[in-house]
Write an enzyme that holds these catalytic residues in place. Structure first.
Site, short mmCIF file in Angstrom:
data_model
loop_
_atom_site.label_atom_id
_atom_site.label_comp_id
_atom_site.label_asym_id
_atom_site.label_seq_id
_atom_site.Cartn_x
_atom_site.Cartn_y
_atom_site.Cartn_z
N ASN A 86 -30.29 -13.14 15.86
CA ASN A 86 -29.95 -13.43 14.82
C ASN A 86 -29.07 -13.19 14.19
OD1 ASN A 86 -33.26 -13.56 14.41
ND2 ASN A 86 -33.44 -11.31 13.91
N SER A 112 -38.79 -15.97 17.57
CA SER A 112 -39.39 -15.45 16.71
C SER A 112 -40.89 -14.72 17.83
CB SER A 112 -40.07 -16.24 15.96
OG SER A 112 -40.95 -15.51 14.76
N GLY A 114 -40.78 -11.23 18.08
CA GLY A 114 -41.14 -9.57 18.83
C GLY A 114 -41.63 -9.46 20.11
N LYS A 164 -34.14 -20.17 11.42
CA LYS A 164 -34.43 -18.81 11.63
C LYS A 164 -34.47 -18.18 10.64
CE LYS A 164 -36.78 -15.09 13.85
NZ LYS A 164 -35.95 -14.01 13.89
N HIS A 167 -37.32 -18.81 8.00
CA HIS A 167 -38.65 -18.24 8.38
C HIS A 167 -38.30 -17.24 8.03
CE1 HIS A 167 -40.15 -15.28 12.36
NE2 HIS A 167 -40.58 -16.51 12.21
N GLU A 171 -40.75 -14.54 5.72
CA GLU A 171 -41.47 -13.08 6.10
C GLU A 171 -41.98 -12.60 5.51
OE1 GLU A 171 -40.28 -13.10 10.38
OE2 GLU A 171 -39.61 -10.85 10.20
N1 LIG Z 1 -36.74 -6.64 17.55
C1 LIG Z 1 -37.41 -8.85 17.05
O1 LIG Z 1 -38.13 -7.96 16.47
C2 LIG Z 1 -36.36 -9.25 17.10
C3 LIG Z 1 -34.79 -9.06 17.48
N2 LIG Z 1 -34.66 -10.30 17.28
C4 LIG Z 1 -32.81 -10.31 17.36
O2 LIG Z 1 -32.77 -10.13 19.13
C5 LIG Z 1 -31.27 -9.64 18.78
C6 LIG Z 1 -31.99 -8.70 20.55
O3 LIG Z 1 -32.91 -7.46 18.98
P1 LIG Z 1 -33.18 -6.54 19.94
O4 LIG Z 1 -33.61 -6.95 21.77
O5 LIG Z 1 -34.59 -6.62 18.59
O6 LIG Z 1 -32.27 -5.24 20.08
P2 LIG Z 1 -32.69 -4.19 20.98
O7 LIG Z 1 -31.22 -2.69 19.71
O8 LIG Z 1 -33.58 -3.42 20.85
O9 LIG Z 1 -31.26 -4.10 21.75
C7 LIG Z 1 -30.54 -4.82 21.70
C8 LIG Z 1 -29.86 -4.55 23.41
O10 LIG Z 1 -28.06 -5.22 23.69
C9 LIG Z 1 -27.42 -4.54 24.53
N3 LIG Z 1 -26.15 -3.84 23.69
C10 LIG Z 1 -25.36 -4.07 22.01
N4 LIG Z 1 -24.07 -4.29 22.78
C11 LIG Z 1 -23.90 -5.34 23.53
C12 LIG Z 1 -22.67 -5.34 24.70
N5 LIG Z 1 -21.90 -5.72 23.69
N6 LIG Z 1 -22.85 -6.02 25.68
C13 LIG Z 1 -24.16 -5.58 26.45
N7 LIG Z 1 -25.57 -5.21 25.97
C14 LIG Z 1 -25.70 -5.53 24.45
C15 LIG Z 1 -28.05 -2.34 24.35
O11 LIG Z 1 -27.31 -1.94 24.69
C16 LIG Z 1 -29.50 -3.30 23.62
O12 LIG Z 1 -30.26 -3.22 25.21
C17 LIG Z 1 -30.62 -9.16 17.81
O13 LIG Z 1 -29.57 -9.60 17.46
C18 LIG Z 1 -31.86 -9.07 16.86
O14 LIG Z 1 -31.74 -9.20 15.39
C19 LIG Z 1 -34.61 -11.96 17.16
C20 LIG Z 1 -35.98 -11.76 17.14
C21 LIG Z 1 -37.24 -10.36 16.98
O1 LIG Z 2 -36.50 -11.20 13.27
C1 LIG Z 2 -37.35 -10.70 13.83
C2 LIG Z 2 -38.34 -11.37 13.33
O2 LIG Z 2 -38.53 -12.63 13.02
C3 LIG Z 2 -37.22 -9.40 13.58
O3 LIG Z 2 -37.68 -8.30 13.72
C4 LIG Z 2 -35.72 -8.83 12.48
O4 LIG Z 2 -35.14 -7.66 12.37
C5 LIG Z 2 -36.22 -9.10 11.24
O5 LIG Z 2 -35.46 -9.09 9.91
P1 LIG Z 2 -35.58 -8.09 9.21
O6 LIG Z 2 -35.00 -7.02 10.25
O7 LIG Z 2 -34.71 -8.09 8.24
O8 LIG Z 2 -36.74 -7.13 8.48
#
Ligand SMILES: NC(=O)C1=CN([C@@H]2O[C@H](COP(=O)(O)OP(=O)(O)OC[C@H]3O[C@@H](n4cnc5c(N)ncnc54)[C@H](O)[C@@H]3O)[C@@H](O)[C@H]2O)C=CC1
Ligand SMILES: O=C(CO)[C@H](O)[C@H](O)COP(=O)(O)O
Length: 291
Positions: A86, A112, A114, A164, A167, A171
């Protein structure tokens, strides 16, 4: 095809699995060795055949920046980097230019879905040049939901993350509306089963949605949300949406109010309401509550 995937957390871990289920080869790297297939970014790059595609799925900001910087040093002309986190859309043009100077392509992709994406698929909004998008297409096809919708080439570099961001702004406002309605229903004596009202709304109503389904899931786990504190964090997208609205003079009252509601949730007491109470007392002699 082969893909390098950096970041194997809540999103990247499941994405690796979904892409593998579609028959592709994925080499995953995470700084957490328990999650990773390889020990370093350079090992990941060495394990892929050129032209390589590397998808970055780490937290936006410093982690994404340092990963893209390092990939810029390790990859070769003709390779492509996809930023699926994101990230703020304004970072994309900079990343594309820095990588283009080395002959490396760049695609930004808002994702999107999750933690449900493994089974349901991930909705994808991507931006970039057609030839770069085409090189990533098999991965997009593996990740997207089944059916006609759920993926779009939104425009040039930055368009995917901009889409996004909007979006996520939507949300915020949708969640706020469900939350406000829920609080009002809980407040009155006449409605005796708020959870069942929410459940009934899941079919046939104008306001049915996946977020409503998830609200019912949450109420099934904890009917009055008594185990939770009314505290909501934000990770940037809502703020950037409001900033873009200001830049473009577009009124976004619902999204802005929902962002500000989260800020209010982090206060134990309201400094501004102290001032309101003090002023009402000053001009009208209205009663105040003292600590
Ligand atoms: N959780 C959600 O609902 C959503 C998250 N995103 C985005 O996706 C991305 C990942 O989110 P999540 O998987 O939820 O986060 P998370 O915190 O669960 O996973 C992030 C991973 O990246 C690794 N990491 C961090 N820095 C690193 C580096 N420099 N090199 C290698 N690995 C590294 C961490 O060890 C961790 O396993 C973020 O940008 C987030 O905003 C996008 C859509 C939905
Ligand atoms: O992209 C997402 C869902 O669509 C991630 O869950 C995002 O972290 C949600 O935004 P915020 O953390 O600001 O509530």
């Amino acid at each position: 095809m082969e893909l390098g995937l950096v970041g194997l957390g809540k999103m990247g871990g499941n994405m690796r699995e979904r892409i593998r289920r579609a028959g592709h080869t994925v080499i995953g790297y995470d700084r957490n060795p328990d999650l990773a297939d390889v020990h370093s970014l350079s090992e990941l790059v060495d394990g892929l055949q050129a032209p390589r595609v590397v998808w970055v799925m780490v937290p936006a900001g410093a982690a994404t920046q340092s990963t893209i910087d390092e990939l810029g040093e390790l990859l070769s002309p003709g390779d492509i980097v996809v930023d699926g986190g994101n990230s703020r859309w304004t970072d994309d043009e900079k990343h594309a230019e820095e990588l283009a100077a080395k002959g490396i392509g760049f695609v930004d992709c808002g994702v999107s879905g999750g933690v449900w994406g493994l089974e349901n698929g991930y909705a994808l909004m991507y931006g970039g040049d057609k030839e770069h998008v085409a090189a990533v297409q098999p991965v997009f096809d593996a990740l997207k939901p089944e059916g006609d919708f759920g993926a779009v080439h939104a425009g040039k570099v930055g368009a995917g993350h901009f889409a996004k961001m909007v979006h996520n702004g939507i949300e915020y406002a949708m969640m706020q509306a469900y939350a406000e309605g829920w609080e009002l229903l809980e407040k009155v004596d006449s409605v005796t089963d708020v959870r069942e009202v929410f459940r009934s709304w899941q079919e046939g109503t104008v306001i049915r949605s996946w977020l409503l389904d998830l609200a019912v899931n949450a109420l099934d786990e904890d009917e009055h949300l008594e185990q939770l504190r009314g505290y909501a964090q934000d990770s940037g997208e809502g703020r950037w949406t409001v900033e873009a609205a200001i830049d473009n003079a577009v009124p976004l009252p619902a999204i802005t109010a929902s962002l500000f509601a989260r800020f209010a949730s982090r206060q134990d007491d309201s400094p501004q309401m102290k001032m309101i109470a003090a002023l009402r007392n000053q001009f009208g002699g209205h009663a105040v509550e003292k600590k």
